[in-house]
Design a protein around this motif. Sequence first.
Motif, short mmCIF file in Angstrom:
data_model
loop_
_atom_site.label_atom_id
_atom_site.label_comp_id
_atom_site.label_asym_id
_atom_site.label_seq_id
_atom_site.Cartn_x
_atom_site.Cartn_y
_atom_site.Cartn_z
N VAL A 189 0.86 -1.18 0.00
CA VAL A 189 0.00 0.00 0.00
C VAL A 189 0.90 1.23 0.00
O VAL A 189 1.75 1.39 0.87
CB VAL A 189 -0.93 0.02 1.22
N VAL A 190 0.70 2.10 -0.98
CA VAL A 190 1.49 3.33 -1.09
C VAL A 190 0.82 4.41 -0.25
O VAL A 190 -0.40 4.61 -0.34
CB VAL A 190 1.60 3.78 -2.56
N PRO A 214 7.56 10.38 -0.95
CA PRO A 214 7.74 11.72 -0.41
C PRO A 214 6.83 12.75 -1.07
O PRO A 214 6.41 12.60 -2.21
CB PRO A 214 9.22 12.03 -0.71
N LEU A 215 6.57 13.82 -0.31
CA LEU A 215 5.80 14.96 -0.80
C LEU A 215 6.73 16.11 -1.14
O LEU A 215 7.77 16.29 -0.51
CB LEU A 215 4.82 15.44 0.27
N ASP A 216 6.33 16.90 -2.14
CA ASP A 216 6.94 18.21 -2.33
C ASP A 216 5.82 19.24 -2.25
O ASP A 216 4.72 18.93 -1.79
CB ASP A 216 7.75 18.29 -3.63
N PRO A 222 5.95 12.49 -8.43
CA PRO A 222 5.58 11.52 -9.46
C PRO A 222 6.62 10.44 -9.70
O PRO A 222 6.27 9.27 -9.87
CB PRO A 222 5.38 12.39 -10.70
N ASP A 223 7.89 10.79 -9.73
CA ASP A 223 8.92 9.79 -9.99
C ASP A 223 8.95 8.74 -8.88
O ASP A 223 9.12 7.54 -9.14
CB ASP A 223 10.30 10.45 -10.12
N ALA A 224 8.79 9.19 -7.64
CA ALA A 224 8.78 8.26 -6.52
C ALA A 224 7.54 7.36 -6.58
O ALA A 224 7.62 6.15 -6.29
CB ALA A 224 8.82 9.02 -5.20
N LEU A 225 6.40 7.93 -6.96
CA LEU A 225 5.20 7.10 -7.09
C LEU A 225 5.36 6.10 -8.22
O LEU A 225 4.99 4.92 -8.08
CB LEU A 225 3.97 7.98 -7.34
N ALA A 226 5.93 6.53 -9.35
CA ALA A 226 6.15 5.61 -10.46
C ALA A 226 7.03 4.44 -10.04
O ALA A 226 6.77 3.28 -10.39
CB ALA A 226 6.77 6.35 -11.64
N ALA A 255 -2.05 16.40 -9.85
CA ALA A 255 -3.11 15.40 -9.72
C ALA A 255 -3.28 14.62 -11.03
O ALA A 255 -3.46 13.40 -11.02
CB ALA A 255 -4.42 16.07 -9.33
N ASP A 256 -3.22 15.31 -12.15
CA ASP A 256 -3.36 14.64 -13.45
C ASP A 256 -2.22 13.65 -13.67
O ASP A 256 -2.44 12.53 -14.16
CB ASP A 256 -3.38 15.67 -14.57
N ARG A 257 -1.00 14.05 -13.32
CA ARG A 257 0.15 13.16 -13.49
C ARG A 257 0.03 11.93 -12.60
O ARG A 257 0.29 10.81 -13.05
CB ARG A 257 1.43 13.94 -13.16
N LEU A 258 -0.39 12.12 -11.37
CA LEU A 258 -0.55 10.99 -10.46
C LEU A 258 -1.65 10.05 -10.94
O LEU A 258 -1.52 8.82 -10.85
CB LEU A 258 -0.88 11.50 -9.05
#
Length: 452
Positions: A189-190, A214-216, A222-226, A255-258
Amino acid sequence: MPSVPSGPSFPVLSAIEERLDHPGARGLAHAVVRAVRDGALAPGTRLPPIRRVAVELALSPTTVGAAWRLLAREGAIRTDGRRGTRVAEAGPPDPARYRRALDRPARPTLDLSGGVPDAALLPRLDRALAGLTTAGTPATYLDEPVLPELAAVLRADWPHPVEEVTVVDGAMDALDRVLETLVRHGDRVVVEHPCFPPLVDLLEARGAEVVPVPLDAEGPEPDALAAALREPTAAVVLQPRAQNPTGVSITGPRADRLADLIAATGAILVEDDSAGAIAASPSRGPGRRIPDRTVHIRSFSKSHGPDLRMAAVGGPAEVMGEVLGRRRLGQGWSSRLLQRVLLSLLTDPVSVAEVAGAREVYARRRAAVVGELAARGVVTGGTDGINLWMPVRDEAAAVERLRRGGIGVAPGSPFLLLPDAPGGDHVRVTVGLVPEGDAAPVAAALTEAARA
């Protein structure tokens, strides 16, 4: 209790090796968790010594030791000296992070630790209660769990089209019921980093693998989520606005990228809109782009009162059907008496105006403290909500210095999942409880603590 057989053959290790996809510490930890989830390793099963595991699986002892530490941190195994290491027995959930975030030896004069709203800014209940004469009786115990008129009001204000919507007993109840449906032991779970401690406690109690992103300033990176989504993931849990503890709200482009990243996987997005109507920014999470893959939770605790115990949850019929089906086996529904109170608060013009006024007051209070801190050289992030994520030189020293001055704040460490992430120590300050006239002296005390 199962024990390790002697000799060269270890069925325990065979079960792990069959599930070992890659030879790193995390891969080994995943293999053990999958073996437990599949029933190949029963609770109480004793694991072989680290060196034997390393030899049999052609891994280094360092790798095995690191995997065991990951499993111990997640509560999947227990080490007891000479008795060895065993698969953990099922036990009661332990809200360890939540306790560390909020536990206080004594109540301070100004308690800014709890993340609660100002009671004086909640809408009055006299108008909502005036029309209630009885608690009401359903036609049967299988009536729809949400009042139809309340469901219509909720749908009209939902951030995207939704197939099913209901109400439950607060946002954590919603998260518990949704994650019970979506997550099995060992599932990934992310979550955000930093993260709301009760969510981490809840996931660890379910045996999930918690994967922090992480948050910015614009939201989850996005890279970390990917990278996190390269492995199968059951759910992604995000706060779309006024994130607790940072106050970050996800921007539209982010939001669109995520949404694009999540849409390319099998994961379900869970949006926890914990700030609700007191957030200054609109709700524009990734779920707007992928409503068929999104469960959205709207809390009314901070806007209308924590003791009202009301949150709305909506999402795809397939997910919500299971949530509602399981709930019917237990509580069945949230009090329709309280639902009628909430309906009145959401539709009465005076109550709506009171909530809007509270939102403006919270925004001014936050801006006042942020401005006073900035004038003293303390720069904070986030833009919304009642909480402030304040950098400090030393967390323990800052908390203690403020305690001695009669101010309570929450230590930052229970919110952290990536101990090596940049940014240093922090504390969470509920600035929504600081009247504008007190912003300067409170900021002065916070600044001294930040430099302690």
